[in-house]
Scaffold this active site. Structure first.
Site, short mmCIF file in Angstrom:
data_model
loop_
_atom_site.label_atom_id
_atom_site.label_comp_id
_atom_site.label_asym_id
_atom_site.label_seq_id
_atom_site.Cartn_x
_atom_site.Cartn_y
_atom_site.Cartn_z
N ASP A 14 42.19 -22.45 -8.22
CA ASP A 14 41.14 -21.98 -7.20
C ASP A 14 41.58 -20.53 -6.56
O ASP A 14 41.06 -19.64 -6.82
CB ASP A 14 40.93 -22.91 -6.06
CG ASP A 14 40.22 -24.03 -6.18
OD1 ASP A 14 39.95 -24.27 -7.63
OD2 ASP A 14 39.72 -24.80 -5.67
N SER A 26 41.32 -34.38 -3.05
CA SER A 26 41.86 -33.09 -2.72
C SER A 26 43.07 -33.26 -1.82
O SER A 26 42.95 -33.95 -0.97
CB SER A 26 40.55 -32.35 -1.83
OG SER A 26 41.19 -31.31 -1.20
N ARG A 33 49.54 -24.27 8.98
CA ARG A 33 48.60 -23.14 8.86
C ARG A 33 49.00 -21.96 9.85
O ARG A 33 48.92 -20.81 9.34
CB ARG A 33 47.06 -23.53 9.15
CG ARG A 33 46.47 -24.65 8.42
CD ARG A 33 46.98 -24.55 6.86
NE ARG A 33 46.33 -25.40 5.91
CZ ARG A 33 46.62 -25.59 4.71
NH1 ARG A 33 47.52 -24.83 4.19
NH2 ARG A 33 45.62 -26.28 3.88
N ASP A 52 40.75 -25.64 7.98
CA ASP A 52 41.80 -24.63 7.74
C ASP A 52 41.51 -23.16 7.62
O ASP A 52 42.22 -22.38 8.16
CB ASP A 52 42.36 -24.94 6.03
CG ASP A 52 43.30 -26.21 6.13
OD1 ASP A 52 43.71 -26.68 7.24
OD2 ASP A 52 43.29 -27.03 5.13
#
Lengths: 408, 408, 408, 408
Positions: free
Chosen positions: D18, D181, D98, D127
């Site tokens: 990705d 995922s 994050r 996110d």
């Protein structure tokens, strides 16, 4: 959103220049039918003239509603049960009107088969949020058109040019003589813009519309007595009246005595700070008086819990979440707390100040003048109990001290 | 506690009748040495006369301290950083003085080898709790003697008879001319008792001592400008001064303009409601001004978090937990928040009202007059962003609506 | 309190040694009639034997009540609606039983004309507070006799000697074989004392009574499915049952799978820390499952508000304020939130662990599997909205950054 | 945002399919230079291979950083001082990583003169918010490119087609064999999507990667002893080690004993509910152990205040506000509270369960085994004090009862 899909839109229509331009713009841009909704919320302007204006622009479904009583009873009064103040100062005069308008707009949309609503709030303020969160909560599939976020009439000049080109009378501009952006309803009138954009500048006296200056207020105080039932005012000076009448009367009394002016910088939900001035004569009296009647009828811990939750409740209203489940949940708790809030409060109004000078409750007072002496006959209070109370409350501090704990 | 074990006691001694009787009673009942401690906290009475009175009763270790600066700087100012108000009204004038007295009493006990402290607070009030929690926290093994909870001099008559029989001058009675129980310091003066025990009775004008009535205040407003550094006032009208001087000056200004009177029913920590009247001229100005300087320098969420925790912080002080770890923990957060609270506030004082008319901060203002226009060149605010903001904030409400959820 | 004034006392009577001594001591010391009250709260011991023992000591009014259903339905279940946990760990098994005993004691006092109640809780624990706060709230003029705070039978030896001298059978001593102080009811069993007084010592396996060790639990997991209505469990594995039956069944299932043991140091309301071990098999399952059904049926902000208020709610119960207005006020809010909490939860029980493996709600699920795709046809979620959402939420941070603000 | 204005963009680059597509798409669409940043946060995959992939696409400035120690020390550990849990269950494993990535991206943008950052988070998740709020807070003028919100490669097919057409190896797809995922770092691994989208479906055993099933865990318990300094673990079983080493070791121990699996439905900040499964072996142990060491070293009210603020603190981290002033303000309070949190905790790990079996603190324990007996010699606890404590705490309830108050 594709403009082609909208068939009919319910517009919050004041009858002023901006929303008249919006009305026309919706017809032209969306090619859709427009239903207008004009509400009397106590703003002190005639609402009926909006009818002719709307008709002149071809509107066939025109709603003009007197919502003053519903506004006072179902929105303002419940909010005051919570002693709600935003950021320590603001009585939420604008915020509390928006959910009612949103609700009525959706009702009208449902009645008329409209698939969208539109409003005249800008993309920088709180009101767009309040209108739209309410609308989405009450009708999840509604489409919302916010022209100020869409069109290119973003300057005063382009807007006026558009109006002129479509034959919309310029003199319709509301607050024509004022350099301020204003909003009014039974609870308050607000001012933004103009010199207020400099937070160091004092507003000139001429700005204020609802109250005399403290300097010009009467030299004699005014006394007023309010009667409460379950946290709501039901009578003034012995005269029973509706919620809207209460607000009107207190606005007169407060305004005449220079009460309720406020000048603040507040934090908008959309992320910026903004300067606002407000006149809330009746609301200022109501807040003071409500705390007074609660002071003798509410249990201490109930009162403290209300105080701790109040800022959150106030933020919910400020941010537009009146119709959210969390506001409703808090409201149930607040309303439940008001069962014993019955009695009378006596106030003195004088040159800008509201002072509580008396409070009583025949049925629900928890104030006991004789607590000092009832030891002898009823045993409620023994001064020696205080020692144990203090000793056990101090225990954790003493243990920590012994262990040499020092927190800082 | 066995009275035979106490060897030396440090007494909070005002020099008035009650604590003089206590002094004598301690000597007689406990057969112990008494050390007296008299503090100038700005109550506006001479403290030096307490020396001769104590000497006359044979006291050899006499402490008379001017604590005004420490009181203002280390107690009042930190508390105002939190915008602390108890039960929506009370500025905690009495509450905030007690922990300092407790601390000094313990220091004196440590210096003089005293194994106990004594105070003149009754068994029904909050002050006993504040003194004793502080004392226990600072010296866990201290013994506390609270004569009002122990002795049998519980009526005015027996007390006076005792005084007379021991040759204690009756004219020492503090507040002789007043029917009220009073307490004063740099932050405020309080009134309890007398006709105030009827919460419906308005206090007569003659009760108030620190402020003129709004009616008698000047017909011209007074403007004042306060300079802040890290949340504390450091200058008034350009003149730099200490914390105590700030409080004094604001008391003068406020008092002269009829500012800071309060009449409430409050909930005591020991469980009863009581009526109190307060004059806090300087504090009333400080609270209003502090919120104003925060309004342009504090982040929204920091301000809201402070607001939500404030009632708890205020209760901690009211209940006597100044020296607790939880108050200190909250204080650290509050103090940290004040780093950017720098700038100036301009106020108008007029016949009982304090109005903010300007606020600015060269270094830390988060108010941006140009937020409206900086889109073009800096991209901070795009009105179209509001749509997404609203749509996602509405999402949970819409999903619930679709599912037919109705909370109430 | 003068002992001469008590005419009849209602005693919380277990039938064990301690309360039998209390019974006798009350008769002797207060010269009053004693009414006994013995409750079956699911502690797993026969309550009927208490009758003969009381009769043997001359008691004429003997109450033996099966309160299991009321306990589960009106106390345990409402508490679990709040997801109540004290200090992050404790499920409040003892705390929640006390208000029911207090209520029933007062009812019995009222029925029998008793002017006092008595209980066997010591002066160092929480239970005395819970009994007495409840009693005072429900009958303000009640007299409370707490023998452990009054008498001089403060050592095991003096107590046994007293029992022997009055012919009270020593073998009545409850928990004879156990070195621990225990309390049990439908919700849990607790252990204190013995080696637990050293918080570094691990309890021996033999202490635990209601659960097998995880080591001894079955090697195959047990699956169970719970059905909820308005936040309460109404059926297990499809079988509808009462609240007490739910607790019983879950205790069996949990205990058999080694679930619900807890070993903590907690903070008592009276100011000290104490070590306690608990087995709460059913309650541990209930908490996990209730959060799971809420996770798909509750609005986010409602859930978060509940979470933020939960510690306070739990403290109220722990501290004995079940019958306070603030607990009731919170309960109303909590109960209101549970209207949509309907559906099923599937759990896996295995060697000490409870895992949620499924949750569904036909009528009230707010979980939308298709949220990803419903953009196309219903417009609920447009990924581009996220940009505006983020931008406006970031605005205050960006403005602060531009102004060079650094908080720390 | 006009794509033409971006000159250089710093991309959070995993090396997977990705973000490789994003890299190419940025080069093509924005015509800008791309700087890649790949971080080792303990996800358990090699990061070095990302270098060759980036080089192959023409990237000249490649950052590959081992951030494990900083992540554990400055993000995970501070968060665990607060006992943070989101919605009663989730240990915030993804959320806490994050802000570190955002910070490093901005540092790299500053170093390389990039005017934008880009990330691979979708428009529906949390996110994107966490990355962007952090970035905006740390560099207000940064441009953010979120390809998933912009491009039309919104299906797996179009994405793969794009990759193929540009010669990006398809086998690069991360988690190729998994239908889920996933996200992993030193604190946890998460699973979303696939059959988890049905909240009633139990995940198959093969999904879990970091822990054995409780069924397959050893039949003998593992004991472990953790040493704390100021709230942080500094040693395991007597071996001093860094924060990252602590996390690694606890992950091994926990994973081997089947500890730390979680299956929940959570509320995303963007407004929807989503199902997630998590393995947090070390974190699960840390939370339990931290509460245990606090249980003997923290003052009760400090602990309760932390508990009440925890849900808000956890939400701030979940929602992406790590770099906000309100999170920092809370952190200062939390960190201050940890000064006395020193000592050891002993734990038993067994088939999915973590049990505390001992806790001690030589320097800071507030647990006093002798509190029961120290009355005699030190006067800390007199059982008779409890009566006064209860009587005054009951006073408001009694007064209300007398007045006939009934809250509900």
């Amino acid at each position: 959103m594709s403009s082609s899909n909208v068939k009919k839109v319910a517009l919050a229509y004041s009858g002023g220049l901006d929303t008249s331009v919006i009305l026309k713009w919706l017809q032209e841009t969306y090619g859709c039918e427009v239903v207008t909704f004009t509400a009397d919320l106590g703003q002190g302007e005639e609402v009926e003239p909006a009818r002719a204006k709307a008709q002149a622009m071809g509107v066939r479904e025109i709603y003009i509603d007197d919502l003053r009583e519903e506004f006072a009873r179902d929105f303002v009064f419940p909010m005051f049960r919570a002693n709600a103040i935003y950021e320590g100062e603001y009585l939420l005069g604008t915020s509390i009107a928006r959910p009612l308008i949103a609700k009525r707009l959706i009702e009208i949309a449902n009645e008329t088969g409209a698939d969208a609503i539109a409003h005249g709030a800008t993309g920088k303020g709180n009101d767009q949020v309040r209108f739209e969160l309410g609308a989405y909560a009450l009708r999840p599939d509604i489409r919302v058109i916010a022209p100020w976020r869409e069109w290119d009439l973003t300057s005063r000049e382009t807007l006026l040019a558009y109006a002129e080109s479509r034959g919309i009378p310029i003199e319709m501009k509301r607050g024509n003589a004022s350099p301020y952006s204003m909003d009014a309803n039974l609870l308050h009138i607000s001012y933004e813009g103009g010199i207020l954009e400099d937070p160091w500048a004092e507003p000139e006296e001429t700005m204020w519309r609802w109250s005399v200056s403290p300097e010009n207020a009467p030299d004699q105080p005014t006394y007023v007595e309010l009667a409460y039932e379950h946290g709501d005012i039901v009578a003034i000076d012995g005269e029973r009246m509706t919620a809207a009448a209460v607000l009107s009367r207190l606005n007169q009394l407060g305004g005449a005595n220079g009460i309720g002016r406020l000048d603040i910088v507040e934090n908008r939900y959309v992320g910026m700070k903004s300067r606002g001035c407000y006149e809330t004569p009746g609301g200022t009296i109501m807040l003071k008086a409500h705390r007074a009647i609660e002071s003798i009828t509410l249990d201490r811990e109930v009162a403290h819990l209300k105080d701790e939750l109040m800022p959150r409740y106030a933020s919910l209203i400020y941010n537009g979440y009146w119709w959210s489940p969390e506001r409703r949940m808090l409201q149930q708790m607040i309303d439940a707390s008001q069962a014993p809030v019955n009695g009378e409060v006596r106030l003195k109004l004088y040159k800008g100040s509201v002072s509580v000078v008396g409070r009583k409750s025949e049925s629900n007072s928890l104030f006991d003048m004789n607590i000092a002496t009832f030891e002898d006959d009823r045993g409620a209070y023994d001064q020696k109990d205080a020692e144990g109370f203090i000793k056990l409350n101090a225990l954790r501090l003493r243990i920590a001290g012994r262990k040499g704990a020092s927190f800082v």
